[in-house]
Scaffold this active site. Structure first.
Site, PDB file in Angstrom:
ATOM      1  CD  GLU A   1      -9.023  28.587 -13.166  1.00  0.00           C
ATOM      2  OE1 GLU A   1      -9.252  29.111 -14.262  1.00  0.00           O
ATOM      3  OE2 GLU A   1      -8.334  27.559 -13.038  1.00  0.00           O
ATOM      4  CD  GLU A   2      -7.397  24.264 -13.362  1.00  0.00           C
ATOM      5  OE1 GLU A   2      -8.082  24.180 -14.404  1.00  0.00           O
ATOM      6  OE2 GLU A   2      -6.260  24.737 -13.328  1.00  0.00           O
TER       7      GLU A   2
ATOM      8  CG  ASP B   1      -8.426  24.834  -8.340  1.00  0.00           C
ATOM      9  OD1 ASP B   1      -7.991  25.984  -8.563  1.00  0.00           O
ATOM     10  OD2 ASP B   1      -9.251  24.279  -9.088  1.00  0.00           O
TER      11      ASP B   1
HETATM   12 ZN   LIG Z   1      -5.805  26.838 -13.928  1.00  0.00          ZN
END
Ligand SMILES: [Zn+2]
Length: 181
Positions: A169-170, A103
């Site tokens: 992931e963020e 992402d």
């Molecule tokens: Zn990252």
């Protein structure tokens, strides 16, 4: 005498293993150099088309198609937009997982390069630029390259490799794209 011959056999086996792993290392290096230009092209393409967390549909499709083309077992839609590819080596060994995140961030790109992101999206009710400002474009492209290198030498590969392409992931944006239900 007995101890000495055991020591000799052990030394010979260690030397043989070392020679084998040196040969595999050299093969990995050779194949890595071969895929380098593809990895750079993938990274630039993904950089120009960043997608926010849990919206990585284009990126996931590129990854899944590539893994299928290599003959891996591929699962899509993992944790929403994630992709997992499994490569079975031709020799016995451990199972190893390699992970990349896919992402991008709600950040406007201000660098003037040919593959700069011009993508905009809605994030937390605001219109924002979208950019791979955290390096996930490189992570994804590199893991695609690793999959190609190792798939090309699967007969000699001792063990199984799972390639995990992780979404969000963020942290996922709230709203329609949320997977919490
Ligand atoms: Zn990252």
């Amino acid at each position: 005498m007995r101890l000495a011959s055991i020591a000799f056999v052990t030394l010979a086996a260690t030397a043989s293993l070392r020679a084998q792993s040196t040969r595999l290392d050299a093969e990995v290096d050779r194949r890595a150099a071969e895929v380098q230009s593809k990895v750079i092209a993938w990274r630039r393409d993904i950089h120009a088309h960043p997608e926010l967390s849990n919206r990585e549909t284009r990126t996931a499709e590129i990854v899944a198609q590539h893994l299928r083309s290599l003959g891996l077992e591929v699962r899509t839609g993992v944790a929403h937009t994630g992709v997992v590819g499994v490569l079975h080596g031709g020799r016995p060994g451990p199972v190893v997982a390699l992970r990349a995140d896919m992402d991008a961030l709600p950040v406007t790109e201000e660098v003037d390069v040919p593959f700069a992101s011009k993508v905009r999206a809605t994030y937390n009710g605001q219109e924002v630029g979208v950019m791979h400002a955290c390096g996930h474009d490189a992570h994804t492209a590199m893991l695609m390259g690793v999959a190609e290198v190792l798939a090309g030498m699967r007969q000699e590969l001792p063990g199984t490799v799972k390639f995990i392409f992780q979404p969000a992931e963020e942290g996922q944006p709230p709203g329609p794209a949320s997977i919490r239900s």
